[in-house]
Write a protein that holds these residues in place. Structure first.
Motif, PDB file in Angstrom:
ATOM      1  N   ILE A 136       0.967  34.592  -6.516  1.00  0.00           N
ATOM      2  CA  ILE A 136       2.071  33.677  -6.835  1.00  0.00           C
ATOM      3  C   ILE A 136       2.275  32.690  -5.690  1.00  0.00           C
ATOM      4  N   SER A 137       2.599  31.435  -6.011  1.00  0.00           N
ATOM      5  CA  SER A 137       2.982  30.457  -4.984  1.00  0.00           C
ATOM      6  C   SER A 137       4.414  30.744  -4.570  1.00  0.00           C
TER       7      SER A 137
ATOM      8  N   GLY B 280       7.103  37.672 -16.693  1.00  0.00           N
ATOM      9  CA  GLY B 280       6.979  38.223 -18.034  1.00  0.00           C
ATOM     10  C   GLY B 280       8.276  38.336 -18.809  1.00  0.00           C
ATOM     11  N   HIS B 281       9.414  38.315 -18.121  1.00  0.00           N
ATOM     12  CA  HIS B 281      10.698  38.509 -18.795  1.00  0.00           C
ATOM     13  C   HIS B 281      11.612  37.294 -18.666  1.00  0.00           C
ATOM     14  N   THR B 282      11.008  36.130 -18.439  1.00  0.00           N
ATOM     15  CA  THR B 282      11.820  34.927 -18.285  1.00  0.00           C
ATOM     16  C   THR B 282      11.073  33.722 -18.841  1.00  0.00           C
ATOM     17  N   SER B 283      11.815  32.719 -19.221  1.00  0.00           N
ATOM     18  CA  SER B 283      11.194  31.453 -19.626  1.00  0.00           C
ATOM     19  C   SER B 283      11.207  30.454 -18.467  1.00  0.00           C
ATOM     20  N   ALA B 284      11.789  30.853 -17.351  1.00  0.00           N
ATOM     21  CA  ALA B 284      11.842  29.977 -16.168  1.00  0.00           C
ATOM     22  C   ALA B 284      10.447  29.837 -15.564  1.00  0.00           C
ATOM     23  N   HIS B 285      10.183  28.675 -14.998  1.00  0.00           N
ATOM     24  CA  HIS B 285       8.900  28.428 -14.340  1.00  0.00           C
ATOM     25  C   HIS B 285       9.004  28.575 -12.821  1.00  0.00           C
ATOM     26  N   ARG B 286      10.251  28.681 -12.339  1.00  0.00           N
ATOM     27  CA  ARG B 286      10.499  28.842 -10.913  1.00  0.00           C
ATOM     28  C   ARG B 286      11.686  29.786 -10.768  1.00  0.00           C
ATOM     29  N   ILE B 287      11.612  30.672  -9.797  1.00  0.00           N
ATOM     30  CA  ILE B 287      12.664  31.657  -9.568  1.00  0.00           C
ATOM     31  C   ILE B 287      13.024  31.613  -8.085  1.00  0.00           C
ATOM     32  N   ILE B 288      14.319  31.705  -7.805  1.00  0.00           N
ATOM     33  CA  ILE B 288      14.773  31.828  -6.424  1.00  0.00           C
ATOM     34  C   ILE B 288      15.655  33.066  -6.355  1.00  0.00           C
ATOM     35  N   ALA B 289      15.341  33.946  -5.424  1.00  0.00           N
ATOM     36  CA  ALA B 289      16.118  35.173  -5.229  1.00  0.00           C
ATOM     37  C   ALA B 289      16.901  35.068  -3.921  1.00  0.00           C
TER      38      ALA B 289
ATOM     39  N   ASP C 272      -0.281  38.848 -12.316  1.00  0.00           N
ATOM     40  CA  ASP C 272       0.893  38.437 -11.541  1.00  0.00           C
ATOM     41  C   ASP C 272       1.844  37.581 -12.365  1.00  0.00           C
ATOM     42  N   LEU C 273       1.313  36.761 -13.237  1.00  0.00           N
ATOM     43  CA  LEU C 273       2.165  35.965 -14.120  1.00  0.00           C
ATOM     44  C   LEU C 273       3.027  36.882 -14.982  1.00  0.00           C
ATOM     45  N   ASN C 274       2.434  37.902 -15.542  1.00  0.00           N
ATOM     46  CA  ASN C 274       3.197  38.869 -16.345  1.00  0.00           C
ATOM     47  C   ASN C 274       4.170  39.672 -15.487  1.00  0.00           C
ATOM     48  N   ARG C 275       3.750  40.077 -14.310  1.00  0.00           N
ATOM     49  CA  ARG C 275       4.592  40.894 -13.432  1.00  0.00           C
ATOM     50  C   ARG C 275       5.837  40.144 -12.960  1.00  0.00           C
ATOM     51  N   PHE C 276       5.683  38.888 -12.582  1.00  0.00           N
ATOM     52  CA  PHE C 276       6.807  38.143 -12.008  1.00  0.00           C
ATOM     53  C   PHE C 276       7.548  37.247 -13.009  1.00  0.00           C
TER      54      PHE C 276
ATOM     55  N   TRP D  79       6.819  30.544  -7.827  1.00  0.00           N
ATOM     56  CA  TRP D  79       6.404  29.867  -9.054  1.00  0.00           C
ATOM     57  C   TRP D  79       4.917  30.127  -9.243  1.00  0.00           C
ATOM     58  N   SER D  80       4.438  29.880 -10.435  1.00  0.00           N
ATOM     59  CA  SER D  80       3.020  30.100 -10.703  1.00  0.00           C
ATOM     60  C   SER D  80       2.238  28.818 -10.426  1.00  0.00           C
ATOM     61  N   SER D  81       0.942  28.991 -10.226  1.00  0.00           N
ATOM     62  CA  SER D  81       0.038  27.861 -10.026  1.00  0.00           C
ATOM     63  C   SER D  81      -1.290  28.195 -10.693  1.00  0.00           C
TER      64      SER D  81
END
Length: 171
Positions: free
Chosen positions: A157-158, A68-77, A62-66, A53-55
């Motif tokens: 990124i956090s 940039g293609h989502t409206s999510a504020h947190r991602i889990i892979a 990094d915000l654009n890189r990770f 997630w961003s902080s």
């Protein structure tokens, strides 16, 4: 403040401080996760995953890189091979009283207690994929987590990286 422990065992009467099997140098603790980071644990215990997630420390690049293609504020892979187990796992959320806990990692939401803890309640989490959808967290499924792992740890990124020892060695 709500603290949780997640387990596939629905009948844990109390949590005793212990040293993790993976780190014998660690002190004995009861581990808990805060409410904000609890969705990182809506997975089978041994499932490797990368949550990020961003902080305020996150760069625009990094915000654009990770993100940039989502409206999510947190991602889990997670890795592809774990999807079936996620669908089949019965997981339980133990609510733990916060009095004896102290925060040891605010970024990841980790709390520890040096004393034994009796859970206040235990509830089934339900369908794990449904629970993730309810949180507006984006779930990414990939054959291997290693490239993402390497990119995340060298970024602004956090993140919380969990059970990578179980990740596929096929990069």
């Amino acid at each position: 403040m709500k603290l949780f422990h997640f387990s596939e065992d629905p009948k844990i009467p109390f949590f005793e401080p212990h040293v993790p099997k993976t780190d014998f140098k660690e002190q004995p603790f009861v581990w808990a996760i805060d409410e904000e980071h609890a969705p990182h644990y809506y997975f089978p215990r041994e499932c490797p995953r990368v949550a990020f997630w961003s902080s305020s420390e996150t760069t625009r690049e990094d915000l654009n890189r990770f993100f940039g293609h989502t409206s999510a504020h947190r991602i889990i892979a997670i890795e592809t091979t774990w999807l079936k187990r996620i669908r089949e796992t019965q997981l339980y959320a133990y609510t733990l009283p916060s009095e004896t806990f102290e925060c040891i990692d605010a970024n990841a939401g980790y709390y520890v207690s040096r004393k034994a803890v009796n859970p206040s309640s235990v509830e089934p989490v339900g369908d794990l994929l449904d629970r993730l959808v309810e949180t507006n967290i984006e779930l990414r499924i990939t054959p291997s987590l290693w490239k993402l792992h390497d990119e995340i740890i060298s970024s602004s990124i956090s993140f919380s990286i969990i059970r990578m020892r179980n990740a596929s060695t096929n990069i």
